[in-house]
Write an enzyme that holds these catalytic residues in place. Structure first.
Site: not given
Ligand SMILES: NC(=O)c1ccc[n+]([C@@H]2O[C@H](COP(=O)([O-])OP(=O)(O)OC[C@H]3O[C@@H](n4cnc5c(N)ncnc54)[C@H](OP(=O)(O)O)[C@@H]3O)[C@@H](O)[C@H]2O)c1
Length: 264
Positions: A16, A142, A155, A159, A190
């Site tokens: 995702s 983050s 959270y 981080k 996302t």
């Molecule tokens: N989007 C933003 O604005 C943003 C900003 C700053 C940082 N981030 C960081 O970017 C990273 C990715 O986030 P995203 O925005 O892409 O969110 P997302 O779309 O919710 O994706 C999260 C991913 O983590 C996996 N995941 C969750 N729980 C898990 C578990 N127990 N075991 C293995 N995999 C797990 C999910 O896969 P499954 O559900 O298939 O396991 C999914 O592939 C995260 O570390 C987040 O903190 C995001």
């Protein structure tokens, strides 16, 4: 690592958002992808798309909260792929609850996934990289690892912990050929807010305005790939919200006021 062609690149949370976008961007570089997450059906679909641009894609369902022996999991993957050149610790979960309403169990579960999982995975991969004196460890932190944020006490804490661990690790690896890149995205478009943990233990299930107006995930992924290729140590990725990092540093009084107004 200037050339990622045929390099084995392991992306956690590849089913995702940023992880999925990274899979597509790295497939275009011809990398040998290792995609892990819990949703194996989604990983399979992403693999099929990636195979249009690269020859090798290995998928493995993996719940990072439920691995008894991380070393065994890593050794099994190395046996399958022949090695690991780049580990991208990307999987994570956000939070939408105030501290006063958040049970300690939720704080612990966010720390477990966002902090202890990348630490455990990195420690399991490190002996292999040290033995080869080569490799690249990436962690997706983050901007909330740079400053505190309402509704995200656990959270943001997880981080901040990530920043401390991987910055210290980079210092320990200074005389080796193993690189460490800390990526700090701002708001990326996302489903992260839908999946965020609320006080009830359920997912928040709403798309926040911050996310829907955020930087597209494919643009973020291209910037992460560029950072890996250029061995960058620390990268901030996002729109105007990343300026808060500098406002916090140089104009703290303005930061204290602005950050208190953030609602989601
Ligand atoms: N989007 C933003 O604005 C943003 C900003 C700053 C940082 N981030 C960081 O970017 C990273 C990715 O986030 P995203 O925005 O892409 O969110 P997302 O779309 O919710 O994706 C999260 C991913 O983590 C996996 N995941 C969750 N729980 C898990 C578990 N127990 N075991 C293995 N995999 C797990 C999910 O896969 P499954 O559900 O298939 O396991 C999914 O592939 C995260 O570390 C987040 O903190 C995001």
């Amino acid at each position: 690592m200037k050339n990622l062609k045929d390099k084995v690149v392991w992306i956690t949370g590849a089913s995702s958002g940023i992880g999925e976008a990274l899979a597509y961007a790295l497939a275009k570089q011809g990398a040998h992808l290792v995609l892990t997450a819990r949703n194996s059906e989604k990983l399979q679909q992403i693999k099929d798309t990636c195979l249009k641009n690269t020859k090798h894609v290995t998928v493995q369902a993996m719940d990072l909260l439920n691995i008894q022996d991380m070393n065994a999991a890593v050794l099994a993957l190395i046996a399958k792929t022949g090695g690991i050149d780049v580990l991208i610790n990307n999987a994570g979960r956000s939070q939408r609850s105030l501290a006063k309403d958040t049970p300690l169990a939720n704080d612990r579960s966010i720390m477990e996934l966002n902090f202890f999982s990348p630490v455990a995975l990195t420690k399991a991969v490190l002996p292999y990289m040290l033995n080869n004196n080569a490799g690249h460890i990436v962690v997706v932190s983050s901007i909330s690892g740079k400053f505190g944020f309402p509704w995200r006490t656990a959270y943001s804490a997880s981080k901040h912990a990530v920043q401390g661990f991987f910055e210290s690790l980079r210092a320990e690896l200074y005389d080796t050929n193993i690189k460490v890149t800390i990526v700090s995205p701002g708001r990326i478009k996302t489903d992260i807010s839908l999946h965020a943990l609320t006080e009830s233990g359920q997912a928040y299930n709403k798309m926040d305005d911050g996310q829907s107006n955020g930087m597209p995930a494919d643009k973020c992924a291209i910037k992460i790939v560029k950072a890996i290729k250029n061995d960058k140590k620390d990268v901030l990725i996002g729109n105007a919200e990343v300026l808060m990092v500098y406002i916090r540093k140089f104009f703290p009084a303005i930061y204290y006021k602005l950050v208190s107004k953030i609602k989601n």
